[in-house]
Design a protein around this motif. Structure first.
Motif, PDB file in Angstrom:
ATOM      1  N   THR A  71       0.838  -1.194   0.000  1.00  0.00           N
ATOM      2  CA  THR A  71       0.000   0.000   0.000  1.00  0.00           C
ATOM      3  C   THR A  71       0.874   1.244   0.000  1.00  0.00           C
ATOM      4  N   GLY A  72       0.254   2.380  -0.351  1.00  0.00           N
ATOM      5  CA  GLY A  72       0.997   3.627  -0.485  1.00  0.00           C
ATOM      6  C   GLY A  72       1.316   4.272   0.850  1.00  0.00           C
ATOM      7  N   THR A  73       2.030   5.373   0.771  1.00  0.00           N
ATOM      8  CA  THR A  73       2.451   6.091   1.973  1.00  0.00           C
ATOM      9  C   THR A  73       2.010   7.553   1.920  1.00  0.00           C
ATOM     10  N   GLY A  74       0.854   7.772   1.310  1.00  0.00           N
ATOM     11  CA  GLY A  74       0.370   9.138   1.171  1.00  0.00           C
ATOM     12  C   GLY A  74      -0.258   9.686   2.437  1.00  0.00           C
ATOM     13  N   CYS A  75      -1.298   9.014   2.932  1.00  0.00           N
ATOM     14  CA  CYS A  75      -2.046   9.546   4.079  1.00  0.00           C
ATOM     15  C   CYS A  75      -2.506   8.411   4.989  1.00  0.00           C
ATOM     16  N   ALA A  76      -2.365   8.610   6.287  1.00  0.00           N
ATOM     17  CA  ALA A  76      -2.816   7.641   7.287  1.00  0.00           C
ATOM     18  C   ALA A  76      -3.797   8.305   8.235  1.00  0.00           C
ATOM     19  N   LEU A  77      -4.642   7.507   8.838  1.00  0.00           N
ATOM     20  CA  LEU A  77      -5.591   7.965   9.847  1.00  0.00           C
ATOM     21  C   LEU A  77      -5.286   7.263  11.165  1.00  0.00           C
ATOM     22  N   ASP A  78      -5.117   8.040  12.232  1.00  0.00           N
ATOM     23  CA  ASP A  78      -4.833   7.533  13.575  1.00  0.00           C
ATOM     24  C   ASP A  78      -6.123   7.605  14.389  1.00  0.00           C
ATOM     25  N   CYS A  79      -6.728   6.445  14.668  1.00  0.00           N
ATOM     26  CA  CYS A  79      -8.012   6.389  15.366  1.00  0.00           C
ATOM     27  C   CYS A  79      -7.804   6.193  16.861  1.00  0.00           C
ATOM     28  N   LEU A  94       6.496   7.598   8.297  1.00  0.00           N
ATOM     29  CA  LEU A  94       6.205   6.715   7.175  1.00  0.00           C
ATOM     30  C   LEU A  94       5.255   7.305   6.144  1.00  0.00           C
ATOM     31  N   PHE A  95       4.433   8.286   6.536  1.00  0.00           N
ATOM     32  CA  PHE A  95       3.408   8.825   5.650  1.00  0.00           C
ATOM     33  C   PHE A  95       3.581  10.334   5.464  1.00  0.00           C
ATOM     34  N   ARG A  96       3.163  10.805   4.300  1.00  0.00           N
ATOM     35  CA  ARG A  96       3.309  12.234   4.007  1.00  0.00           C
ATOM     36  C   ARG A  96       2.401  13.083   4.887  1.00  0.00           C
ATOM     37  N   THR A  97       1.165  12.625   5.082  1.00  0.00           N
ATOM     38  CA  THR A  97       0.223  13.343   5.933  1.00  0.00           C
ATOM     39  C   THR A  97      -0.521  12.358   6.824  1.00  0.00           C
ATOM     40  N   VAL A  98      -1.031  12.863   7.945  1.00  0.00           N
ATOM     41  CA  VAL A  98      -1.779  12.037   8.896  1.00  0.00           C
ATOM     42  C   VAL A  98      -2.978  12.836   9.395  1.00  0.00           C
ATOM     43  N   ASP A  99      -4.113  12.169   9.551  1.00  0.00           N
ATOM     44  CA  ASP A  99      -5.272  12.730  10.235  1.00  0.00           C
ATOM     45  C   ASP A  99      -5.421  12.049  11.588  1.00  0.00           C
ATOM     46  N   LEU A 100      -5.910  12.797  12.569  1.00  0.00           N
ATOM     47  CA  LEU A 100      -6.120  12.257  13.911  1.00  0.00           C
ATOM     48  C   LEU A 100      -7.598  12.362  14.274  1.00  0.00           C
ATOM     49  N   VAL A 101      -8.122  11.323  14.921  1.00  0.00           N
ATOM     50  CA  VAL A 101      -9.476  11.381  15.460  1.00  0.00           C
ATOM     51  C   VAL A 101      -9.452  10.874  16.892  1.00  0.00           C
ATOM     52  N   ASP A 102     -10.096  11.631  17.787  1.00  0.00           N
ATOM     53  CA  ASP A 102     -10.183  11.245  19.190  1.00  0.00           C
ATOM     54  C   ASP A 102     -11.403  11.921  19.794  1.00  0.00           C
ATOM     55  N   GLU A 123      -3.383  17.061   8.486  1.00  0.00           N
ATOM     56  CA  GLU A 123      -4.381  17.795   7.718  1.00  0.00           C
ATOM     57  C   GLU A 123      -5.659  18.038   8.514  1.00  0.00           C
ATOM     58  N   ASN A 124      -6.029  17.077   9.372  1.00  0.00           N
ATOM     59  CA  ASN A 124      -7.286  17.205  10.112  1.00  0.00           C
ATOM     60  C   ASN A 124      -7.161  16.647  11.521  1.00  0.00           C
ATOM     61  N   TYR A 125      -7.750  17.370  12.474  1.00  0.00           N
ATOM     62  CA  TYR A 125      -7.939  16.877  13.832  1.00  0.00           C
ATOM     63  C   TYR A 125      -9.445  16.736  14.035  1.00  0.00           C
ATOM     64  N   PHE A 126      -9.934  15.507  14.096  1.00  0.00           N
ATOM     65  CA  PHE A 126     -11.362  15.269  14.256  1.00  0.00           C
ATOM     66  C   PHE A 126     -11.664  14.930  15.716  1.00  0.00           C
ATOM     67  N   CYS A 127     -12.501  15.728  16.364  1.00  0.00           N
ATOM     68  CA  CYS A 127     -12.939  15.411  17.726  1.00  0.00           C
ATOM     69  C   CYS A 127     -14.282  14.710  17.633  1.00  0.00           C
ATOM     70  N   CYS A 128     -14.257  13.388  17.796  1.00  0.00           N
ATOM     71  CA  CYS A 128     -15.468  12.599  17.573  1.00  0.00           C
ATOM     72  C   CYS A 128     -15.276  11.203  18.132  1.00  0.00           C
ATOM     73  N   GLY A 129     -16.332  10.617  18.689  1.00  0.00           N
ATOM     74  CA  GLY A 129     -16.293   9.210  19.054  1.00  0.00           C
ATOM     75  C   GLY A 129     -16.323   8.356  17.794  1.00  0.00           C
ATOM     76  N   LEU A 130     -15.627   7.224  17.814  1.00  0.00           N
ATOM     77  CA  LEU A 130     -15.558   6.397  16.607  1.00  0.00           C
ATOM     78  C   LEU A 130     -16.915   5.840  16.221  1.00  0.00           C
ATOM     79  N   GLN A 131     -17.825   5.715  17.173  1.00  0.00           N
ATOM     80  CA  GLN A 131     -19.167   5.220  16.857  1.00  0.00           C
ATOM     81  C   GLN A 131     -19.912   6.185  15.940  1.00  0.00           C
TER      82      GLN A 131
END
Length: 232
Positions: A71-79, A94-102, A123-131
């Motif tokens: 798989t590529g190394t463009g963008c990852a999401l940290d849940c 490892l990745f060019r950009t990362v988004d975070l959600v918590d 690129e993004n900080y998402f404040c949200c429950g994973l549900q």
């Protein structure tokens, strides 16, 4: 989490005495009381951070790059990103950009300083429950979900994994790293979560329409820590 002997169940909802709203609100309250530090993110086991990151790095490296099964190394999401411990030490290198959600805004605010100069690649900080979280369609090469699925009911976990699948780029991967119980489902009333065994997790992954292509056990953790499994 320390290993202990408690009653186990075969389905997460069977263990819940209170309703889902209370289940989630208790978890949110627990994390709001946790200090925004590495030690806080790891429940007082900050000393295992390097062992954890090195194990994850060795696992993830097998699937990054070009060619079949990569798989590529463009963008990852940290849940369940917290203050960005995994983003900083595993995903950013490892990745060019990362988004975070918590679910905890204080943790995301801390991440902006904890990540230092590298925060510019978030690129993004998402404040949200994973549900309730909806990943952007076809956005991520890797969606990393660590030590957070226990805060989701069975049905919500299945629905979340389905949404994650739609958030993947071609050849993208979902990686789940979490505690596993020895048998059944073990509730944790302290942080309002559940620890499932591998058979239960496998069934939920299958319900989400996903296939497990690799599974490994984290090594070198203290004996009192639950056995951890890394899987995709």
């Amino acid at each position: 989490k320390a290993d202990c002997i408690v009653r186990s169940c075969t389905k997460m909802e069977d263990c819940l005495i209170e309703n889902q709203t209370t289940f989630y609100s208790k978890a949110e309250h627990y994390w709001k009381e946790v200090p925004p530090t590495v030690d806080g993110m790891l429940g007082g086991y900050g000393s295992i951070s390097s062992i954890d990151i090195n194990g994850s790095k060795n696992f993830l490296h097998k699937f990054l790059g070009e060619g079949q099964g990569k798989t590529g190394t463009g963008c990852a999401l940290d849940c369940g990103a917290g203050i960005g411990r995994i983003t900083k030490r595993l995903l950013m290198p490892l990745f060019r950009t990362v988004d975070l959600v918590d679910v905890t805004q204080e943790f995301l605010d801390k991440a902006r300083t904890y990540l230092g100069e590298e925060a510019k690649r978030v690129e993004n900080y998402f404040c949200c429950g994973l549900q309730d979280f909806q990943p952007q369609p076809e956005c991520y090469d890797v969606i990393w979900i660590q030590w957070v699925i226990g805060h989701l009911t069975d049905d919500h976990l299945v629905e979340f994994l389905r949404r994650c699948r739609s958030g993947l780029r071609p050849d993208g991967l979902i990686v789940v790293k979490d505690n596993v119980a020895y048998e059944g489902v073990v509730p944790d009333d302290v942080d309002s979560s559940m620890c499932r065994d591998l058979n239960v997790l496998h069934r939920l992954v299958a319900r989400a329409g996903l296939n497990i292509i690799c599974e490994e056990q984290q090594q070198n953790f203290p004996e009192e820590i639950y056995v951890r499994e890394t899987g995709q």
